[in-house]
Design a protein around this motif. Sequence first.
Motif, short mmCIF file in Angstrom:
data_model
loop_
_atom_site.label_atom_id
_atom_site.label_comp_id
_atom_site.label_asym_id
_atom_site.label_seq_id
_atom_site.Cartn_x
_atom_site.Cartn_y
_atom_site.Cartn_z
N TYR A 188 87.78 11.75 39.71
CA TYR A 188 87.86 10.39 40.25
C TYR A 188 89.26 9.83 40.02
N GLN A 193 88.07 3.00 43.78
CA GLN A 193 86.86 3.45 44.46
C GLN A 193 85.62 3.38 43.56
N LEU A 209 80.20 5.02 42.45
CA LEU A 209 81.26 4.72 43.41
C LEU A 209 80.88 3.55 44.30
N LYS A 210 81.89 2.87 44.82
CA LYS A 210 81.67 1.75 45.73
C LYS A 210 81.08 2.25 47.04
#
Length: 213
Positions: A188, A193, A209-210
């Motif tokens: 990541y 994000q 995560l978004k």
Amino acid sequence: MVIIITRTLLTYGFIVLFFRLMGKREIGELSLLDIVIFIMMAEIAVFSIEDPNNPISHAIVPMFILVIIQRLTAYISLKSKRFRDWFEGKPSLIIANGQVDENEMRRQRYNFDDLMQQLHEKSIKGVQDVEYAILEPNGKLTVFEKDQPQSTGFVHLLIMDGEIQHDTLKTLNKSKQWLEEELTKKGYPALEQISYCTIDQAKNWFIDLKDER
């Protein structure tokens, strides 16, 4: 003074009577209509007490009309699910299969601070321990926990709503650079994000995560 005391007692008595007529549901659950009616009744009562020159019927009649409106809408809600969904709103699925639905949170004007507060009030350490969470029409959060908790010990919140929690890093005696390096190792590299990230005492990481759903 005697007039004010008398009007206060009469207004109080009528409000108690009207609330009894509105049903016991009003005590435990407040819908949008309930809140509006309570606010309007409170305003009417204040005006009635503050202005002794106005007949008390000018307060009682509007209150009685509000009770009729409430009972009528409650009756229609019992008969029609479509009306109930439109008037009182539908439950919203905020967490599903352990993943946060940020789109639904935005639609409901519900933020991560609200979510974490209500989870903590239910003695839940973090999102990773939740199977499903439903935001009810009255604003309460109904939570179904996972059969086996995913977190161990105290859970440190590192990222919430895409923002690094610097106070947590300070508590852990870690830096932003350490966090970036650790997340990069886990695949990541872009912190913006990430919607939600925690680490527990057993060094177990949880990353959401978004708009992942």
